[in-house]
Design an enzyme around this catalytic site. Structure first.
Site, PDB file in Angstrom:
ATOM      1  N   HIS A  69       0.827  -1.195   0.000  1.00 31.89           N
ATOM      2  CA  HIS A  69       0.000   0.000   0.000  1.00 31.89           C
ATOM      3  C   HIS A  69       0.871   1.258   0.000  1.00 31.89           C
ATOM      4  CE1 HIS A  69      -3.513   2.477   1.320  1.00 31.89           C
ATOM      5  NE2 HIS A  69      -2.546   3.199   1.842  1.00 31.89           N
ATOM      6  N   GLU A  70       1.880   1.264   0.878  1.00 32.44           N
ATOM      7  CA  GLU A  70       2.759   2.436   0.962  1.00 32.44           C
ATOM      8  C   GLU A  70       3.536   2.625  -0.337  1.00 32.44           C
ATOM      9  OE1 GLU A  70       2.515   4.646   3.322  1.00 32.44           O
ATOM     10  OE2 GLU A  70       1.006   3.346   4.200  1.00 32.44           O
ATOM     11  N   HIS A  83       1.646   4.541  -2.850  1.00 25.64           N
ATOM     12  CA  HIS A  83       1.748   5.982  -2.618  1.00 25.64           C
ATOM     13  C   HIS A  83       3.034   6.525  -3.223  1.00 25.64           C
ATOM     14  CE1 HIS A  83      -1.617   6.798   0.000  1.00 25.64           C
ATOM     15  NE2 HIS A  83      -1.278   5.881   0.870  1.00 25.64           N
TER      16      HIS A  83
END
Ligand SMILES: [Zn+2]
Ligand SMILES: [Zn+2]
Length: 112
Positions: free
Chosen positions: A28-29, A32
């Protein structure tokens, strides 16, 4: 950290969630960061982010990072022994009893 593109993971998170959940968090990070570096929409609400997180099988939100305590909205206290319970959702105090002494619970605090 978007400025440095470092990913911070503390050992508490690792112990609490285990390896599988942490891989999800890292995925998920990375979504980003990847989009941030490319200058694309890197926020949760952006279409670029939704598409990429789906492609790599990452969760769309960082909610895993929050602990149960942080997500809890209600604090209940046992009327008999004073033991406190954190709950994310409201519970029926007529049905739910203290896990230690089976005493009645009452809502003592509402967060958020
Ligand atoms: Zn996120
Ligand atoms: Zn009790």
């Amino acid at each position: 950290m978007l400025k440095s593109h470092n990913i911070e993971i503390n050992t508490k998170q690792y112990q609490y969630y285990g390896e599988k959940a942490l891989i999800d968090i890292i995925k998920h990070e990375l979504c980003h960061y990847h989009l941030h570096i490319l200058g694309k929409g890197y926020q949760h609400k952006n279409t670029d982010f939704k598409v990429l997180s789906k492609q790599v099988g990452a969760p769309r939100f960082c909610t895993l990072i929050q602990t149960y305590e942080e997500r809890a909205n209600y604090v209940y206290q046992c009327k008999s022994c004073g033991c406190q319970y954190l709950r994310i959702k409201k519970v029926d105090v007529k049905k739910m009893r203290c896990g230690k002494c089976m005493g009645k619970l009452s809502l003592i605090k509402r967060m958020n």
